[in-house]
Design a protein around this motif. Structure first.
Motif, PDB file in Angstrom:
ATOM      1  N   UNK A  19      37.961  33.224  32.473  1.00  0.00           N
ATOM      2  CA  UNK A  19      36.572  32.812  32.256  1.00  0.00           C
ATOM      3  C   UNK A  19      36.077  31.738  33.213  1.00  0.00           C
ATOM      4  N   UNK A  20      36.886  31.346  34.187  1.00  0.00           N
ATOM      5  CA  UNK A  20      36.394  30.370  35.167  1.00  0.00           C
ATOM      6  C   UNK A  20      35.501  31.073  36.183  1.00  0.00           C
ATOM      7  N   UNK A  21      34.457  30.400  36.666  1.00  0.00           N
ATOM      8  CA  UNK A  21      33.598  31.034  37.670  1.00  0.00           C
ATOM      9  C   UNK A  21      34.390  31.373  38.930  1.00  0.00           C
ATOM     10  N   UNK A  22      34.192  32.570  39.450  1.00  0.00           N
ATOM     11  CA  UNK A  22      34.842  32.978  40.688  1.00  0.00           C
ATOM     12  C   UNK A  22      34.026  34.077  41.350  1.00  0.00           C
ATOM     13  N   UNK A  23      34.014  34.045  42.671  1.00  0.00           N
ATOM     14  CA  UNK A  23      33.349  35.104  43.419  1.00  0.00           C
ATOM     15  C   UNK A  23      34.289  36.232  43.788  1.00  0.00           C
ATOM     16  N   UNK A  24      35.562  36.134  43.348  1.00  0.00           N
ATOM     17  CA  UNK A  24      36.550  37.165  43.662  1.00  0.00           C
ATOM     18  C   UNK A  24      36.426  38.311  42.660  1.00  0.00           C
ATOM     19  N   UNK A  25      36.034  39.461  43.158  1.00  0.00           N
ATOM     20  CA  UNK A  25      35.759  40.596  42.277  1.00  0.00           C
ATOM     21  C   UNK A  25      37.039  41.211  41.714  1.00  0.00           C
ATOM     22  N   UNK A  26      38.175  40.979  42.365  1.00  0.00           N
ATOM     23  CA  UNK A  26      39.403  41.652  41.945  1.00  0.00           C
ATOM     24  C   UNK A  26      39.813  41.300  40.524  1.00  0.00           C
ATOM     25  N   UNK A  27      39.608  40.049  40.118  1.00  0.00           N
ATOM     26  CA  UNK A  27      40.030  39.650  38.782  1.00  0.00           C
ATOM     27  C   UNK A  27      39.241  40.418  37.727  1.00  0.00           C
ATOM     28  N   UNK A  28      37.964  40.661  37.992  1.00  0.00           N
ATOM     29  CA  UNK A  28      37.161  41.455  37.061  1.00  0.00           C
ATOM     30  C   UNK A  28      37.616  42.898  37.017  1.00  0.00           C
ATOM     31  N   UNK A  29      37.983  43.445  38.183  1.00  0.00           N
ATOM     32  CA  UNK A  29      38.475  44.817  38.249  1.00  0.00           C
ATOM     33  C   UNK A  29      39.748  44.985  37.440  1.00  0.00           C
ATOM     34  N   UNK A  30      40.651  44.036  37.554  1.00  0.00           N
ATOM     35  CA  UNK A  30      41.913  44.116  36.821  1.00  0.00           C
ATOM     36  C   UNK A  30      41.689  44.043  35.315  1.00  0.00           C
ATOM     37  N   UNK A  31      40.739  43.217  34.896  1.00  0.00           N
ATOM     38  CA  UNK A  31      40.507  43.027  33.463  1.00  0.00           C
ATOM     39  C   UNK A  31      39.764  44.199  32.829  1.00  0.00           C
ATOM     40  N   UNK A  32      39.247  45.102  33.662  1.00  0.00           N
ATOM     41  CA  UNK A  32      38.600  46.298  33.120  1.00  0.00           C
ATOM     42  C   UNK A  32      39.596  47.438  32.912  1.00  0.00           C
ATOM     43  N   UNK A  33      40.840  47.244  33.331  1.00  0.00           N
ATOM     44  CA  UNK A  33      41.858  48.285  33.179  1.00  0.00           C
ATOM     45  C   UNK A  33      42.095  48.562  31.697  1.00  0.00           C
ATOM     46  N   UNK A  34      42.257  49.833  31.358  1.00  0.00           N
ATOM     47  CA  UNK A  34      42.519  50.220  29.983  1.00  0.00           C
ATOM     48  C   UNK A  34      43.901  50.843  29.818  1.00  0.00           C
ATOM     49  N   UNK A  35      44.585  51.085  30.915  1.00  0.00           N
ATOM     50  CA  UNK A  35      45.972  51.533  30.877  1.00  0.00           C
ATOM     51  C   UNK A  35      46.622  51.087  32.181  1.00  0.00           C
ATOM     52  N   UNK A  36      47.943  51.111  32.216  1.00  0.00           N
ATOM     53  CA  UNK A  36      48.615  50.735  33.455  1.00  0.00           C
ATOM     54  C   UNK A  36      48.214  51.659  34.595  1.00  0.00           C
ATOM     55  N   UNK A  37      47.933  52.916  34.289  1.00  0.00           N
ATOM     56  CA  UNK A  37      47.525  53.868  35.324  1.00  0.00           C
ATOM     57  C   UNK A  37      46.199  53.471  35.962  1.00  0.00           C
TER      58      UNK A  37
END
Length: 229
Positions: free
Chosen positions: A67-85
């Motif tokens: 929840x810390x502000x960041x301009x790095x989009x990767x962290x948001x992409x990872x947190x949208x994962x719903x399975x390891x695949x």
């Protein structure tokens, strides 16, 4: 203001709750629920459904994200994962994530570790604890994961063409030295150091000196994977 709980304190409390939990506990929230409000904004709390035979089919439920502000989009992409695949970086998945959770499931014991690695275009470092369901009659059905993220840095590649002066500049910038201090330590003029820094900013595609220092550190960390200190 009362100090926020540390990762070590929360991990200890989670461990105590796990120890006192009954065998075959169906709802992992009975363990992590009381501690959700203690998690700091740089922590990630998740539950992984590990019932599938193939780890790629393990399900991910992010209970609390970064929840810390960041301009790095990767962290948001990872947190949208719903399975390891769904994890977009297969190297990170296969070398870091899957072994940690499969190992916890096989041992049915909590595991702790430290990771510093590259994920997509981000260099990330974190401590983690993984608590698998106790299930004496079979394999664990779920694992609780808590990550304490220490840094997220934009990834940069090592530049083997840097000379000794470049390396000196980058080292001293990372230590917080001014251009005048760098010039004095290098026995070069202030103007020469400024010119060198401008060239380095261009080579690293850095927006400013602070960004240059971060990218130079990131370039050195990108290939490191450290676990279980």
């Amino acid at each position: 203001m009362r100090p926020r709980a540390t990762f070590k304190q929360i991990s200890r409390s989670l461990m105590d709750s796990w120890i006192s939990s009954p065998d075959g506990l169906g709802n992992p929230e009975d363990i992590y629920g009381p501690f959700c409000k203690l998690a700091r904004p740089n922590m990630v709390l998740l539950v992984v459904d590990v019932r599938a035979t193939n780890p790629l089919d393990f399900g991910i439920d992010v209970i609390q994200g970064y929840r810390l502000p960041t301009g790095l989009a990767d962290i948001g992409t990872l947190q949208r994962s719903r399975s390891f695949a769904d994890v977009p970086d297969t190297k990170y998945l296969n070398e870091t994530v899957i072994p940690a959770y499969v190992g916890a499931v096989q041992r049915q014991r909590p595991t702790m570790g430290r990771v510093a690695t590259r994920v997509l275009d981000t260099v990330i470092g974190y401590d983690q604890i993984i608590l698998p369901q106790k299930n004496s009659s079979g394999r664990s059905e779920w694992c609780i994961g808590l990550l304490d993220i220490h840094f997220l840095l934009p990834a940069a590649s090592k530049d083997g063409s840097l000379d000794d002066v470049d390396l000196t500049i980058l080292q001293l910038l990372a230590e917080g030295s001014s251009t005048k201090e760098i010039a004095s330590a290098s026995n070069l003029s202030h103007r020469t150091i400024e010119h060198r820094i401008d060239i380095l900013k261009s080579r690293f595609q850095a927006r400013n000196i602070a960004h240059l220092a971060v990218l130079s550190v990131s370039a050195g960390l990108g290939g490191i994977v450290a676990k279980d200190p």
